[in-house]
Each structure stands twice: as C-alpha cells, then as structure tokens.
Design an enzyme around this catalytic site. Sequence first.
Site, PDB file in Angstrom:
ATOM      1  N   ARG A  52      41.037  29.810  36.482  1.00 34.29           N
ATOM      2  CA  ARG A  52      42.102  30.772  36.781  1.00 34.29           C
ATOM      3  C   ARG A  52      42.061  31.046  38.277  1.00 34.29           C
ATOM      4  O   ARG A  52      41.163  30.583  38.976  1.00 34.29           O
ATOM      5  CB  ARG A  52      42.018  32.051  35.921  1.00 34.29           C
ATOM      6  CG  ARG A  52      40.699  32.511  35.445  1.00 34.29           C
ATOM      7  CD  ARG A  52      39.807  33.235  36.422  1.00 34.29           C
ATOM      8  NE  ARG A  52      40.543  34.131  37.299  1.00 34.29           N
ATOM      9  CZ  ARG A  52      40.193  34.377  38.539  1.00 34.29           C
ATOM     10  NH1 ARG A  52      39.114  33.800  39.078  1.00 34.29           N
ATOM     11  NH2 ARG A  52      40.877  35.193  39.297  1.00 34.29           N
ATOM     12  N   GLY A  53      43.080  31.818  38.738  1.00 37.21           N
ATOM     13  CA  GLY A  53      43.228  31.979  40.180  1.00 37.21           C
ATOM     14  C   GLY A  53      44.180  30.887  40.655  1.00 37.21           C
ATOM     15  O   GLY A  53      43.999  29.707  40.312  1.00 37.21           O
ATOM     16  N   ALA A  54      45.187  31.300  41.430  1.00 34.54           N
ATOM     17  CA  ALA A  54      46.287  30.382  41.732  1.00 34.54           C
ATOM     18  C   ALA A  54      45.844  29.035  42.342  1.00 34.54           C
ATOM     19  O   ALA A  54      46.219  27.967  41.822  1.00 34.54           O
ATOM     20  CB  ALA A  54      47.294  31.097  42.626  1.00 34.54           C
ATOM     21  N   ARG A  94      50.891  28.085  32.483  1.00 31.08           N
ATOM     22  CA  ARG A  94      50.941  29.463  33.015  1.00 31.08           C
ATOM     23  C   ARG A  94      52.104  29.561  33.996  1.00 31.08           C
ATOM     24  O   ARG A  94      52.196  28.729  34.909  1.00 31.08           O
ATOM     25  CB  ARG A  94      49.619  29.846  33.718  1.00 31.08           C
ATOM     26  CG  ARG A  94      48.468  30.069  32.757  1.00 31.08           C
ATOM     27  CD  ARG A  94      47.306  30.784  33.433  1.00 31.08           C
ATOM     28  NE  ARG A  94      47.513  32.223  33.499  1.00 31.08           N
ATOM     29  CZ  ARG A  94      46.718  33.052  34.182  1.00 31.08           C
ATOM     30  NH1 ARG A  94      45.688  32.578  34.855  1.00 31.08           N
ATOM     31  NH2 ARG A  94      46.952  34.356  34.190  1.00 31.08           N
ATOM     32  N   GLN A 195      38.345  40.473  35.444  1.00 29.83           N
ATOM     33  CA  GLN A 195      37.981  39.495  36.486  1.00 29.83           C
ATOM     34  C   GLN A 195      37.205  40.150  37.631  1.00 29.83           C
ATOM     35  O   GLN A 195      36.374  39.516  38.277  1.00 29.83           O
ATOM     36  CB  GLN A 195      39.245  38.821  37.064  1.00 29.83           C
ATOM     37  CG  GLN A 195      39.937  37.856  36.126  1.00 29.83           C
ATOM     38  CD  GLN A 195      41.036  38.528  35.323  1.00 29.83           C
ATOM     39  OE1 GLN A 195      40.950  39.713  35.018  1.00 29.83           O
ATOM     40  NE2 GLN A 195      42.060  37.785  34.948  1.00 29.83           N
ATOM     41  N   ASP A 236      49.610  35.260  43.568  1.00 35.25           N
ATOM     42  CA  ASP A 236      49.932  34.114  42.714  1.00 35.25           C
ATOM     43  C   ASP A 236      51.233  33.441  43.115  1.00 35.25           C
ATOM     44  O   ASP A 236      51.450  32.262  42.854  1.00 35.25           O
ATOM     45  CB  ASP A 236      49.995  34.546  41.252  1.00 35.25           C
ATOM     46  CG  ASP A 236      48.592  34.760  40.729  1.00 35.25           C
ATOM     47  OD1 ASP A 236      48.021  35.821  41.006  1.00 35.25           O
ATOM     48  OD2 ASP A 236      48.048  33.825  40.104  1.00 35.25           O
ATOM     49  N   ASN A 246      50.814  39.469  42.101  1.00 33.04           N
ATOM     50  CA  ASN A 246      49.363  39.329  41.959  1.00 33.04           C
ATOM     51  C   ASN A 246      48.970  40.070  40.681  1.00 33.04           C
ATOM     52  O   ASN A 246      49.812  40.689  40.011  1.00 33.04           O
ATOM     53  CB  ASN A 246      48.641  39.902  43.186  1.00 33.04           C
ATOM     54  CG  ASN A 246      47.159  39.566  43.181  1.00 33.04           C
ATOM     55  OD1 ASN A 246      46.785  38.402  43.005  1.00 33.04           O
ATOM     56  ND2 ASN A 246      46.295  40.559  43.345  1.00 33.04           N
ATOM     57  N   LYS A 247      47.710  40.003  40.348  1.00 29.69           N
ATOM     58  CA  LYS A 247      47.213  40.609  39.099  1.00 29.69           C
ATOM     59  C   LYS A 247      47.746  42.024  38.901  1.00 29.69           C
ATOM     60  O   LYS A 247      47.775  42.811  39.850  1.00 29.69           O
ATOM     61  CB  LYS A 247      45.689  40.596  39.129  1.00 29.69           C
ATOM     62  CG  LYS A 247      44.992  41.196  37.932  1.00 29.69           C
ATOM     63  CD  LYS A 247      45.426  40.565  36.620  1.00 29.69           C
ATOM     64  CE  LYS A 247      45.192  39.073  36.586  1.00 29.69           C
ATOM     65  NZ  LYS A 247      45.872  38.411  35.431  1.00 29.69           N
TER      66      LYS A 247
HETATM   67  O1  MRU Z   1      45.060  35.825  35.659  1.00 23.76           O
HETATM   68  P1  MRU Z   1      44.265  35.301  36.813  1.00 23.76           P
HETATM   69  O2  MRU Z   1      42.821  35.624  36.727  1.00 23.76           O
HETATM   70  O3  MRU Z   1      44.541  33.834  37.068  1.00 23.76           O
HETATM   71  O4  MRU Z   1      44.856  36.103  38.061  1.00 23.76           O
HETATM   72  C1  MRU Z   1      44.368  35.785  39.333  1.00 23.76           C
HETATM   73  C2  MRU Z   1      44.899  36.635  40.411  1.00 23.76           C
HETATM   74  O5  MRU Z   1      45.740  37.484  40.210  1.00 23.76           O
HETATM   75  C3  MRU Z   1      44.407  36.333  41.790  1.00 23.76           C
HETATM   76  O6  MRU Z   1      44.379  37.486  42.583  1.00 23.76           O
HETATM   77  C4  MRU Z   1      45.343  35.299  42.467  1.00 23.76           C
HETATM   78  O7  MRU Z   1      45.529  34.182  41.647  1.00 23.76           O
HETATM   79  C5  MRU Z   1      44.829  34.873  43.762  1.00 23.76           C
HETATM   80  S1  MRU Z   1      43.443  33.828  43.590  1.00 23.76           S
HETATM   81  C6  MRU Z   1      42.964  33.235  45.065  1.00 23.76           C
END
Ligand code: MRU
Length: 347
Positions: A52-54, A94, A195, A236, A246-247
């Site tokens: 996970r994470g963009a 996703r 996270q 993201d 973002n999250k």
């Molecule tokens: O649902 P996730 O854990 O994939 O969400 C991740 C985030 O929101 C991060 O802040 C974002 O992807 C940036 S990661 C460098």
Amino acid sequence: MTDRLPDTVAWRGELEGHLELLDQTLLPHTVEVLQLRDVAAVIDAIRRLCVRGAPAIGVAAGYGLVLGVRERRPLPNALRDCAREVAALLLAARPTAVNLQWALDRCLAALGEEPTLARLFAEACAIHADEEAMSRSIGEHGKALIRPGATVLTHCNAGRLATAGDGTALAPMFAAWRDGVRFRVFADETRPLLQGARLTALELHREGIPVQLLADGAGAGLIARGEVSLVIVGADRIARNGDFANKVGTYPLALACAAHRVPFYCAAPVSTFDMSLANGRLIPIEERDATELTTLAGRRIAPAGVGARNPAFDVTPHGLVTGFVTDVGVLQPPFDAAVKRSRVPGR
Ligand code: MRU
C-alpha cells in the site's frame, strides 16, 4: 534497532523471476514476505493492502503486469492487447492512487516502442529505480523544513513501507535525522487500518527517531495549543490546481493548521500529480468495506445491525497547503503555475 526490514517491493531473478512483497497487514508483529508468481495474487495483495502507499502500489503494478503477460504467453503480435487487458485488471484493484495508473501507462507506452516481454520487464525495473531516486530527492528538498527541536505531525504511512525508498512525508525526516537534526514526531494512529500506529511508528522507532502516537482526533487540539511545528503528509493523487487526496483524516489536520497558522506540507513525487484533473472533486475516492470499522482485530465492536461509511481518503483543497515537497523541489502557491513550471508530466 539495526536489523533491516525486508524490502517493501522486490523482484527476484531475471525475466523468469518472481515478485516479493512484505506483507504489511501483519506488521509490526510478524515479518512475512509474500512470493508472487501470477497477476491474480498481485491484485489480491494490492486490494488487501499487503502492499500500500501510492508509489509502492505503482511499482508492484508494473511487476504485476509483467507476471500477467508472462503467464498468458501471448503471440508477439498479440502482446500489446494482452498487456492492455492485464493492465485494466490491475487498475481496478484500487481507484485513488494515481501512481497505479501512471506506472501501467508508462509500461504500455514502452510496449509501443518495442512490444516484447523483455521491454516490459525493463520498464517495470526502471519505474522501481525511479521511485527509489524520487524518495531521495524528496528527502533532500524537504529536510530544511525540519528545524532542531521541531515537533512534526504526520498521518497514515508515507515512509519506506509506502515507496521503493525512504518515502515521501517521512523522507525529509530520515534525511534531517541523518544530518544530525534532532526533532520528534507525532504519528496519528490512522483508523481504521492503523497505518500510523503499525507502520509509521515502526519505521521511525527503528531509526531511533522519537515518535509518539496520537488518537486521530487529538491532532487539532495539539495544533491549537502550539505543540506542533509543522504537519507533513503524503498524497495519493494531486489535481493540477493542487487539491489532493490522502488518507482519510488529512483534511481536518489541514483545517486545523490553517486556523492556527501552522505550516501544512504535502510530500509527493511528480508521478502523483494527475494533470488530467482540474480539481480535487474529480478524484475517485475508494470506499472500503464497512467491517474495517465495525470490527477490531477480528471482533465486532459496533452493535449488531449497525453499518458504517468507510471512505479511505479525503481531499484537501489547495488553499490549505503551504507547499508540495516534490522530487523536483518545493512547489509554493499558486500551485497551478508552479506545476506548469516544474517537470510534472502531462497525461
Ligand atoms: O490506504 P493506504 O495505506 O494505501 O493509504 C496510503 C496513504 O494515504 C499515503 O499517505 C499515500 O499513499 C502516500 S504514500 C507515500
């Protein structure tokens, strides 16, 4: 702690090799590496947030495309169509992180030059290397924002576990720490999948950076009391006017920072900008299963019969952002002009 965690994403061997993903659903207690040899397993890993994470999702998707095309064994003249079909499957895993689409588009474009599996594999490896380099640049561009004695607040995880390198929001922290700057971090726990508590706290603690967890609702109050020097979060997807997703829980932090004049930065590589979107209202927001909220560690916490709304991301309007820390420098408002001047690729 000195022992390193396994790589977030790794490809083992050459073209006939396989993908390895550190299973983030099990962290911090269990360190287990998934060995993936087909695209269905990669899609499942992306959906379940094992990766996970963009930026990390983008890197995994590039390799997933290699696996999917490889297992289908298309004739040379059918390879591009086959790759497009596999890419559509990966893209549906996703919806919010644009890096997934960006990495797949980049692989498909490479096949336009040379429609071979070898070329596809080379592009997936190049994306991986580029994402590593961009983390380093974000760290270098952003480290001056962190002054000795600062308290930095971050949300979710935008570190090594979210990228192929040092991260985005955490990269300036790692770089400043390596330079001898001493500061501390508040990490939002980041409900519902934690996270922040499970991953960000793990990364910072292993590096020796003082970190304390916050309940998600605590940040605004501490910002109001002057206990936070600056906020840095990841992204993201960033629309071309600077609105960004973002999250979920990022937007309230931005509001609190604006109300109390605390700097609010978003750190992201230029691959996270989506130049096809004029503003943040157009960003697709992933809605995840209600059970992520109604249960905790496999046990129901809400009364039977009560459901939940579970958007995984929110959108922060550009007017609340002090600056974007990118791999090509820190972009200041007005962001549409800054984005045009920088090397953000058009789509
Ligand atoms: O649902 P996730 O854990 O994939 O969400 C991740 C985030 O929101 C991060 O802040 C974002 O992807 C940036 S990661 C460098």
